[in-house]
Design a protein around this motif. Sequence first.
Motif, mmCIF file in Angstrom:
data_model
loop_
_atom_site.group_PDB
_atom_site.id
_atom_site.type_symbol
_atom_site.label_atom_id
_atom_site.label_comp_id
_atom_site.label_asym_id
_atom_site.label_seq_id
_atom_site.Cartn_x
_atom_site.Cartn_y
_atom_site.Cartn_z
ATOM 1 N N ILE A 68 21.197 44.882 42.787
ATOM 2 C CA ILE A 68 21.789 45.830 43.737
ATOM 3 C C ILE A 68 21.870 45.164 45.117
ATOM 4 N N LYS A 69 23.075 45.203 45.709
ATOM 5 C CA LYS A 69 23.268 44.669 47.063
ATOM 6 C C LYS A 69 22.598 45.602 48.073
ATOM 7 N N PRO A 70 22.053 45.079 49.166
ATOM 8 C CA PRO A 70 21.966 43.650 49.478
ATOM 9 C C PRO A 70 20.840 42.961 48.696
ATOM 10 N N VAL A 71 21.097 41.729 48.301
ATOM 11 C CA VAL A 71 20.123 40.948 47.532
ATOM 12 C C VAL A 71 19.559 39.857 48.428
ATOM 13 N N THR A 72 18.262 39.624 48.355
ATOM 14 C CA THR A 72 17.683 38.547 49.164
ATOM 15 C C THR A 72 18.108 37.201 48.589
ATOM 16 N N SER A 73 18.136 36.204 49.433
ATOM 17 C CA SER A 73 18.519 34.852 48.995
ATOM 18 C C SER A 73 17.610 34.368 47.879
ATOM 19 N N ASP A 74 16.304 34.591 48.055
ATOM 20 C CA ASP A 74 15.339 34.128 47.054
ATOM 21 C C ASP A 74 15.572 34.798 45.703
ATOM 22 N N GLN A 75 15.828 36.108 45.733
ATOM 23 C CA GLN A 75 16.049 36.841 44.486
ATOM 24 C C GLN A 75 17.314 36.350 43.786
ATOM 25 N N LEU A 76 18.383 36.157 44.558
ATOM 26 C CA LEU A 76 19.644 35.721 43.980
ATOM 27 C C LEU A 76 19.518 34.317 43.390
ATOM 28 N N LEU A 77 18.913 33.415 44.147
ATOM 29 C CA LEU A 77 18.781 32.030 43.681
ATOM 30 C C LEU A 77 17.878 31.943 42.448
ATOM 31 N N SER A 78 16.804 32.727 42.443
ATOM 32 C CA SER A 78 15.895 32.738 41.295
ATOM 33 C C SER A 78 16.605 33.249 40.039
ATOM 34 N N THR A 79 17.390 34.323 40.187
ATOM 35 C CA THR A 79 18.124 34.900 39.051
ATOM 36 C C THR A 79 19.151 33.913 38.518
ATOM 37 N N ILE A 80 19.853 33.245 39.424
ATOM 38 C CA ILE A 80 20.865 32.265 39.027
ATOM 39 C C ILE A 80 20.218 31.090 38.304
ATOM 40 N N GLU A 81 19.110 30.608 38.830
ATOM 41 C CA GLU A 81 18.409 29.471 38.220
ATOM 42 C C GLU A 81 18.004 29.785 36.776
ATOM 43 N N LYS A 82 17.485 30.990 36.565
ATOM 44 C CA LYS A 82 17.068 31.395 35.207
ATOM 45 C C LYS A 82 18.280 31.517 34.281
ATOM 46 N N ALA A 83 19.367 32.079 34.806
ATOM 47 C CA ALA A 83 20.572 32.260 33.992
ATOM 48 C C ALA A 83 21.153 30.924 33.561
#
Length: 204
Positions: A103-118
């Motif tokens: 859900i926006k807004p997303v923190t940078s850390d949360q977004l990067l962590s999710t992308i890395e796992k994906a």
Amino acid sequence: MPGIIHVVDDDASFRTATQRLLEAAGYRVITYSSAQQLLDEQPDDKIAGCILLDVQMPGLSGPELQSRLAEMGSTFPVIFLSGHADVSVTVKAIKAGADDFLIKPVTSDQLLSTIEKAIARHRIAQRLAKDIEALRDLLSSLTPRQRQVLDLIVRGKPNKQIAHALGSTERTVKAHRQVIMEKMKAQSLAQLVVIAERLSLLIK
């Protein structure tokens, strides 16, 4: 290469900000202003990456794009980014195979962590797909008779039963068995059964 991120969102300022963030983290980023644009360009899912997908957009919606990609056989992990917390939409997206729903807004850390796992999951899926492709190549090297023998071997049938079922001799079945093990690069019966399971040759 860290991976390619495909950002699909009709909000130009969000696309720009997300692109800057991800490029600063070392990713290559391709942006799309609509779901249809991504469909038209058909990004190559043989390159590790993921799709960051808005839910509500003019024209084709995020979930509709997810469905189209699934029909096309795309292996890209899909991460939804929505400005609205809608439980039913979230559940449907996850059930349809989405990697995550943020859900926006997303923190940078949360977004990067999710992308890395994906992307890590995408790489694993790619390796498994290559392994299966290699096994299918080995399988295609078998003659029709060897395929029949293989199907019975992996179901636990002894040579005598296989010979009887195929109207052959035990000696001939043993010869086929040896060739099958060599062609399939299996060191043991257990390994041959595992290979058969991965190729979905075993009917439970």
